[in-house]
Scaffold this motif. Structure first.
Motif, short mmCIF file in Angstrom:
data_model
loop_
_atom_site.label_atom_id
_atom_site.label_comp_id
_atom_site.label_asym_id
_atom_site.label_seq_id
_atom_site.Cartn_x
_atom_site.Cartn_y
_atom_site.Cartn_z
N LEU A 262 0.83 -1.21 0.00
CA LEU A 262 0.00 0.00 0.00
C LEU A 262 0.86 1.25 0.00
O LEU A 262 0.54 2.24 -0.68
CB LEU A 262 -0.93 -0.01 1.21
N ASN A 263 1.94 1.23 0.76
CA ASN A 263 2.84 2.38 0.79
C ASN A 263 3.48 2.63 -0.57
O ASN A 263 3.60 3.77 -1.02
CB ASN A 263 3.94 2.19 1.84
N GLU A 264 3.88 1.54 -1.22
CA GLU A 264 4.47 1.69 -2.56
C GLU A 264 3.46 2.25 -3.54
O GLU A 264 3.79 3.12 -4.35
CB GLU A 264 4.99 0.32 -3.04
N GLU A 265 2.21 1.73 -3.46
CA GLU A 265 1.16 2.25 -4.34
C GLU A 265 0.87 3.71 -4.06
O GLU A 265 0.66 4.51 -4.98
CB GLU A 265 -0.11 1.42 -4.18
N LEU A 266 0.86 4.06 -2.76
CA LEU A 266 0.61 5.46 -2.39
C LEU A 266 1.73 6.36 -2.88
O LEU A 266 1.48 7.45 -3.42
CB LEU A 266 0.47 5.57 -0.87
N GLU A 267 2.98 5.90 -2.72
CA GLU A 267 4.11 6.69 -3.19
C GLU A 267 4.05 6.88 -4.70
O GLU A 267 4.36 7.96 -5.21
CB GLU A 267 5.43 6.01 -2.79
N GLU A 268 3.64 5.82 -5.42
CA GLU A 268 3.53 5.93 -6.87
C GLU A 268 2.43 6.92 -7.26
O GLU A 268 2.60 7.73 -8.18
CB GLU A 268 3.23 4.56 -7.48
N ARG A 269 1.29 6.87 -6.55
CA ARG A 269 0.22 7.83 -6.83
C ARG A 269 0.66 9.25 -6.52
O ARG A 269 0.31 10.19 -7.25
CB ARG A 269 -1.03 7.48 -6.01
N GLU B 155 1.67 15.33 -12.46
CA GLU B 155 0.51 15.98 -13.08
C GLU B 155 0.40 17.44 -12.68
O GLU B 155 0.10 18.31 -13.50
CB GLU B 155 -0.77 15.22 -12.71
N LEU B 156 0.63 17.70 -11.39
CA LEU B 156 0.56 19.08 -10.91
C LEU B 156 1.67 19.93 -11.53
O LEU B 156 1.44 21.09 -11.91
CB LEU B 156 0.68 19.11 -9.38
N GLU B 157 2.87 19.35 -11.63
CA GLU B 157 3.97 20.09 -12.25
C GLU B 157 3.65 20.39 -13.71
O GLU B 157 3.93 21.48 -14.21
CB GLU B 157 5.27 19.28 -12.14
N GLU B 158 3.05 19.39 -14.41
CA GLU B 158 2.68 19.60 -15.81
C GLU B 158 1.58 20.66 -15.91
O GLU B 158 1.60 21.51 -16.81
CB GLU B 158 2.20 18.28 -16.42
N ALA B 159 0.62 20.62 -14.97
CA ALA B 159 -0.45 21.62 -14.98
C ALA B 159 0.11 23.02 -14.75
O ALA B 159 -0.32 23.99 -15.39
CB ALA B 159 -1.48 21.28 -13.91
#
Length: 457
Positions: free
Chosen positions: A207-214, A221-225
């Motif tokens: 779960l931590n790995e998935e959270l870190e990936e998200r 995405e925010l940087e691109e925005a």
């Protein structure tokens, strides 16, 4: 569920979350003392209410002596209610044995009372040396139920098991009914995790790995925005400033001529016409900005009606006569047969205008071909230029926001939103947009629209 961690005080264990239920296998009285004394010292320091249920080889009086030797005022702590040291016979006689009701009364109500008195939680320990072999099964079930009883509560429990009294199956039962066990071998503490705890840790790591990936994806995405926003502000500022500057110059020249009284009617009309052109250019730019905002948030407005795509193509081509002449382009149009469908006239016109403007911009002096036809029950609009073509590496990104591919000297600037807006409109009309191009062979943009599309939101 309570997740705050507190110092266990136990060598080799460190901090534990509230709700922990652990066990210790000891071989000697010293092993037991070396664990329980720092365990309760840490509990007192952490303002927990502490309950020590004693049994051989450490009885209540010996436990008090050990805590006094560790510099605790045992008498004052017992008077205040923060420390309770009681022999197992008195404890289970007082609490009624090892039943489900006893479980609730012994620990959950005791935790609630500790919290009401202002303590941080309940820290407890019991020794299983009094358990006979014939009672082991019921005691093991009781220990297993403690895991569920402690979960999510401000309780930490430590159960002590004498290795000399444990059968192999008893050791397995004890490990299974606790989150983990500790044992000292060769003067070193070792942790033995239960299979459920190992599985929980693996799931937590996953779960931590998935959270870190998200988080990484969301950050990208925010940087691109932010990059897109900065690009948009920069481009919009430049594009809006150009016609404003021209408009300002025309107005200033008119004011100076008016002040001198030297403005001829012809000059006045010419400058007003140019000022009007710049106003129209500003209006188009503002419309682009509004459409960009609406399309980005999925709020493009559609008002569909029955219309003839061939008639629209002829009218739009007529409007482009001057732009084509200035660019040195010739336009051939094949739109003789009526192609009738239900579309938003203004939006379909935007599609054709942007495709024609793109052809004029990137293929000056080259022929442009526009055709309207029917294919497989759909209306097909094609715009082909005979310009330099588009490199394969660029064909995928020209429909993105703010992309501009080396404009010609005749046409510079723009928001880089035309083809992006074309794609958005076509998608909203449930159509398809295709591109065929190769360097040196020109480009063909082909739009296929259902005859009666329902615009998507």
């Amino acid at each position: 569920m309570e997740s705050a961690s507190v110092d266990s005080g136990i060598p080799g264990v460190g901090f534990l979350p509230w709700g922990s239920h652990i066990c210790q296998f000891y071989a000697s009285r010293q092993d037991l003392a070396d664990t329980l004394v720092p365990y309760f010292l840490a509990g007192i320091r952490g303002n927990a209410q502490c309950t020590w249920v004693t049994a051989a080889p450490l009885h209540a009086a010996q436990a008090r002596d050990l805590l006094r030797a560790a510099m605790l005022d045992v008498d004052a702590l017992e008077r205040s209610g923060q420390l309770e040291i009681v022999d197992y016979r008195d404890w289970y006689l007082k609490t009624g044995g090892l039943t489900t009701d006893t479980l609730h009364r012994m620990w959950i109500e005791r935790q609630d009372l500790a919290l009401q008195r202002g303590y941080s939680g309940l820290r407890a320990s019991g020794n299983t040396s009094f358990v006979e072999v014939c009672d082991w099964k019921s005691f093991a079930n009781y220990e297993a139920r403690l895991n569920g009883a402690f979960e999510g509560r401000r309780i930490i429990g430590l159960c002590a098991y004498c290795l000399g009294q444990c059968r192999p199956e008893s050791v397995l039962d004890a490990v299974r009914s606790h989150q983990f066990a500790i044992i000292r071998r060769d003067r070193k503490w070792e942790l033995i995790e239960s299979s459920s705890l190992k599985a929980a840790k693996q799931e937590l790591r996953k779960l931590n790995e998935e959270l870190e990936e998200r988080v990484r994806q969301r950050t990208a995405e925010l940087e691109e925005a932010l990059r897109i926003r900065e690009d948009f502000i920069s481009i919009a500022s430049h594009e809006l400033k150009t016609p404003l500057t021209s408009l300002k110059l025309y107005v200033e020249s008119l004011l100076r001529a008016s002040a001198r009284g030297s403005s001829a009617a012809g000059q006045l009309a010419e400058r007003l016409a140019k000022a009007k052109m710049e106003c129209e250019r500003l209006e188009r730019l503002v419309d682009y900005l509004l459409d960009f905002s609406r399309a980005s948030s999925g709020r493009l407005a559609f008002s569909c009606e029955e219309m003839d795509l061939s008639e629209l193509a002829r009218a739009t081509a007529q409007r482009f006569t001057e732009s084509l002449r200035q660019a040195g382009c010739t336009l051939s149009l094949r739109a003789d047969a009526p192609i009738v469908g239900t579309w938003d006239r203004m939006r379909v016109e935007q599609v054709l205008v942007n495709l024609l403007a793109n052809a004029v911009k990137h293929a000056p002096g080259a022929p442009i071909e526009v055709s309207v036809a029917e294919r497989d029950g759909q209306a097909v609009l094609s715009v082909r230029d005979h310009g330099p073509g588009i490199a394969p590496a660029d064909q995928g990104r020209i429909f993105e926001q703010f992309v501009q591919l080396s404009p010609t000297a005749h046409h510079r600037g723009g928001f880089g939103l035309g083809l992006w807006l074309v794609r958005k409109i076509v998608e909203a009309l449930r159509g398809t947009l295709d591109l065929e191009s190769a360097p040196g062979e020109g480009s063909t943009f082909r739009v296929a629209l259902p005859r009666a599309p329902a615009p998507s939101r």
